[in-house]
Each structure stands twice: as structure tokens, then as C-alpha cells.
Design a protein around this motif. Structure first.
Motif, mmCIF file in Angstrom:
data_model
loop_
_atom_site.group_PDB
_atom_site.id
_atom_site.type_symbol
_atom_site.label_atom_id
_atom_site.label_comp_id
_atom_site.label_asym_id
_atom_site.label_seq_id
_atom_site.Cartn_x
_atom_site.Cartn_y
_atom_site.Cartn_z
ATOM 1 N N GLY B 15 52.195 -28.718 0.431
ATOM 2 C CA GLY B 15 51.818 -28.770 2.117
ATOM 3 C C GLY B 15 52.736 -29.461 2.734
ATOM 4 O O GLY B 15 52.809 -29.348 3.916
ATOM 5 N N GLY B 16 54.001 -29.954 2.166
ATOM 6 C CA GLY B 16 54.908 -30.780 2.837
ATOM 7 C C GLY B 16 55.913 -30.099 3.441
ATOM 8 O O GLY B 16 55.882 -28.740 3.185
ATOM 9 N N SER B 17 56.823 -30.515 3.992
ATOM 10 C CA SER B 17 58.109 -30.161 4.787
ATOM 11 C C SER B 17 59.353 -30.881 3.933
ATOM 12 O O SER B 17 59.388 -31.934 3.666
ATOM 13 C CB SER B 17 58.046 -30.384 6.268
ATOM 14 N N LEU B 18 60.364 -30.034 4.269
ATOM 15 C CA LEU B 18 61.719 -30.151 3.988
ATOM 16 C C LEU B 18 62.701 -29.520 4.622
ATOM 17 O O LEU B 18 62.507 -28.145 4.964
ATOM 18 C CB LEU B 18 61.739 -30.142 2.318
ATOM 19 N N TYR B 80 70.957 -24.150 8.459
ATOM 20 C CA TYR B 80 69.742 -24.981 8.063
ATOM 21 C C TYR B 80 68.390 -24.052 7.474
ATOM 22 O O TYR B 80 68.547 -22.892 7.853
ATOM 23 C CB TYR B 80 69.326 -25.847 9.245
ATOM 24 N N LEU B 81 67.656 -24.547 6.715
ATOM 25 C CA LEU B 81 66.399 -24.108 6.491
ATOM 26 C C LEU B 81 65.418 -25.233 6.308
ATOM 27 O O LEU B 81 65.355 -25.969 5.645
ATOM 28 C CB LEU B 81 66.574 -23.386 5.128
ATOM 29 N N GLN B 82 64.570 -25.063 7.586
ATOM 30 C CA GLN B 82 63.289 -25.917 7.499
ATOM 31 C C GLN B 82 62.267 -25.047 6.871
ATOM 32 O O GLN B 82 61.881 -24.240 6.993
ATOM 33 C CB GLN B 82 63.109 -25.724 9.211
ATOM 34 N N MET B 83 61.609 -25.663 5.917
ATOM 35 C CA MET B 83 60.758 -25.410 5.078
ATOM 36 C C MET B 83 59.514 -26.159 5.198
ATOM 37 O O MET B 83 59.427 -27.418 5.087
ATOM 38 C CB MET B 83 61.087 -25.554 3.630
ATOM 39 N N GLY B 84 58.179 -25.543 5.591
ATOM 40 C CA GLY B 84 56.960 -26.112 5.854
ATOM 41 C C GLY B 84 55.941 -25.668 4.772
ATOM 42 O O GLY B 84 56.194 -24.379 4.347
ATOM 43 N N SER B 85 54.626 -26.084 4.940
ATOM 44 C CA SER B 85 53.460 -25.762 4.007
ATOM 45 C C SER B 85 54.036 -25.447 2.567
ATOM 46 O O SER B 85 53.692 -24.284 2.118
ATOM 47 C CB SER B 85 52.880 -24.604 4.754
ATOM 48 N N LEU B 86 54.782 -26.196 2.046
ATOM 49 C CA LEU B 86 55.424 -25.799 0.848
ATOM 50 C C LEU B 86 54.511 -25.692 -0.314
ATOM 51 O O LEU B 86 53.204 -26.282 -0.178
ATOM 52 C CB LEU B 86 56.397 -26.941 0.279
ATOM 53 N N GLN B 113 76.686 -24.595 -4.406
ATOM 54 C CA GLN B 113 76.250 -24.931 -5.788
ATOM 55 C C GLN B 113 74.640 -24.927 -5.925
ATOM 56 O O GLN B 113 74.261 -25.053 -7.114
ATOM 57 C CB GLN B 113 77.029 -26.078 -6.012
ATOM 58 N N GLY B 114 73.961 -24.966 -4.740
ATOM 59 C CA GLY B 114 72.600 -24.941 -4.919
ATOM 60 C C GLY B 114 71.911 -26.437 -4.664
ATOM 61 O O GLY B 114 72.669 -27.380 -5.048
ATOM 62 N N THR B 115 70.798 -26.334 -4.239
ATOM 63 C CA THR B 115 69.937 -27.745 -4.051
ATOM 64 C C THR B 115 68.688 -27.638 -4.512
ATOM 65 O O THR B 115 68.078 -26.493 -4.209
ATOM 66 C CB THR B 115 70.168 -28.394 -2.621
ATOM 67 N N MET B 116 68.418 -28.443 -5.506
ATOM 68 C CA MET B 116 66.744 -28.206 -6.066
ATOM 69 C C MET B 116 65.648 -28.745 -5.173
ATOM 70 O O MET B 116 65.833 -29.874 -4.594
ATOM 71 C CB MET B 116 66.862 -28.936 -7.502
ATOM 72 N N VAL B 117 64.755 -27.766 -5.165
ATOM 73 C CA VAL B 117 63.611 -28.449 -4.373
ATOM 74 C C VAL B 117 62.467 -28.347 -5.580
ATOM 75 O O VAL B 117 62.096 -27.284 -6.025
ATOM 76 C CB VAL B 117 62.957 -27.396 -3.207
ATOM 77 N N THR B 118 61.699 -29.612 -5.451
ATOM 78 C CA THR B 118 60.566 -29.549 -6.604
ATOM 79 C C THR B 118 59.437 -30.152 -5.672
ATOM 80 O O THR B 118 59.238 -31.027 -4.763
ATOM 81 C CB THR B 118 60.849 -30.672 -7.381
#
Lengths: 106, 121
Positions: B15-18, B80-86, B113-118
Motif C-alpha cells: 500500500g505504500g509509495s516509492l 522517474y517512476l512514481q509507484m503507489g499502492s504497492l 544495473q537495476g534497483t530492487m524494490v521489496t
């Protein structure tokens, strides 16, 4: 939604030819491209617009696309070619990746 | 030399954002469409989003439409990529990539190279 299907795995002996297929409805009407991804690394473009190789990609990599199938061919396969390979195309401004194929060089 | 460097990944609750960033160098950023692609652990590549060179056109995978927003600042050479309601299914390595000829619909010729979203509670 549009789907691209690849065989899960392909095995090849060193020096032999590996062929990886990518199937999708009327795929031949679109441009297909291919990416190589080794463990822990980012993908690398190896073929674009069906058969073109980016600078630095060895000539042993070639591609074709007709009908419902695109094919990536690796001639004279080397141990360094062992990797996952993904096809990709565009459908209505949406990028679509294939399911991926693991190439094992035995 | 073309370089794409992602940042901003990390641990976020459901439910969070990043917000992810991708800093570009080595080419005229404002002339190229850009993409986000993700890869869940042990899974294949998945297209996420695309943006035209001037930012005027944006495109999304159905899986993220309405929750993610792609944008760019050409003065800062940054995507950018704004991510919500994760959700748990958004957990992945996120890559930014460049369109080979500058247009949405081109192949992805350079990747970061990528970035990890957990996503986890």
C-alpha cells in the motif's frame, strides 16, 4: 493481451547451432528483438528489428521473423553464450516480452 | 559512454509509495524515449512503462496503470517512476532502458544495473 511464447530451455554442444523460437499471433507483422541476460547481470540487446545486430554483438548471432514465429540463431555456440534469452515486440504501444529461454551449452 | 544509473529502491510496506530515479549520461537524454522494465526474483522480464523524448506521451502496462506514473526531467537528465499502492507482486528489480532510435516502440539498447524494490510488511 498479446503473448509471446518461448521454449523454457534449449541445450547445445559447443560449436553447434542453437535456435530459439518465439511465437505470437502475426508476430511477423511486427518487429522482434532479442535480449541476452546472464545471471546477476542486466539484459543486453543482441538483435533488433528482426535481424539487425547492435555494435559489438558477434556475427554468430542472427535473427529472422516470419508468420507467427521469430527465431534467434546462435551459430558456433560458445560457452560464453550460456544465458537466458528473451524475445520482445510491441503491441499497441505496449511492450511485450517472451517467456524466456535458458540456453545451456553442454 | 552511455550510462544509466537507477536509485530509490528499497523496502516498502504493502500500500505504500516509492519513487525510482534513473540518472542518464553519455548521450543527449532529451532526444530519446525511455522505458522502465522489471524482473521479479527468479522470473522473466516485464515491461512496465514508456515515455516519449519530450515527456508528452506516456504508456503503461495494464498491471501498473493507475498506480505508477512515469516522468522525466530533461534539464536534469533524469527519468522517474512514481509507484503507489504497492503490492507484493510489484516486488522486483526495476531497470531503466533507452529506446535505440529515440522513439517509443524501439528496442531497448542500453540498460541500467537495476534497483530492487521489496514490498513486505
Amino acid at each position: 493481451s498479446y503473448e509471446l511464447t518461448q521454449p523454457p530451455s534449449v541445450s547445445v554442444s559447443p560449436g553447434q547451432t542453437a535456435s530459439i523460437t518465439c511465437s505470437g499471433d502475426k508476430l511477423g507483422d511486427k518487429y522482434a528483438c532479442w535480449y541476452q541476460q546472464k545471471p546477476g547481470q542486466s539484459p543486453v540487446l543482441v538483435i533488433y528489428q528482426d535481424y539487425n545486430r547492435p555494435s559489438g554483438i558477434p556475427e554468430r548471432f542472427s535473427g529472422s521473423n516470419s508468420g507467427n514465429t521469430a527465431t534467434l540463431t546462435i551459430s558456433g555456440t560458445q560457452a560464453m553464450d550460456e544465458a537466458d534469452y528473451y524475445c520482445q515486440a510491441w503491441d499497441s504501444s505496449t511492450g511485450v516480452f517472451g517467456t524466456g529461454t535458458k540456453v545451456t551449452v553442454l | 559512454e552511455v550510462q544509466l544509473v537507477e536509485s530509490g529502491g528499497g523496502l516498502v510496506q504493502p500500500g505504500g509509495s516509492l519513487r525510482l530515479s534513473c540518472a542518464a549520461s553519455g548521450f543527449t537524454f532529451s532526444s530519446y524515449a525511455m522505458y522502465w522494465v522489471r524482473q521479479a526474483p527468479g522470473r522473466g522480464l516485464e515491461y512496465v512503462s514508456a515515455i516519449s523524448s519530450n515527456g508528452g506521451s506516456t504508456y503503461y502496462a495494464n498491471s501498473v496503470k493507475g498506480r505508477f506514473t512515469i516522468s522525466r526531467d530533461n534539464s536534469k537528465n533524469t527519468l522517474y517512476l512514481q509507484m503507489g499502492s504497492l503490492r507484493a507482486e510489484d516486488m522486483a528489480v526495476y531497470y531503466c532502458a533507452r529506446a535505440i532510435f529515440g522513439v517509443v516502440g524501439d528496442a531497448f539498447d542500453f540498460w541500467g544495473q537495476g534497483t530492487m524494490v521489496t514490498v513486505s510488511s
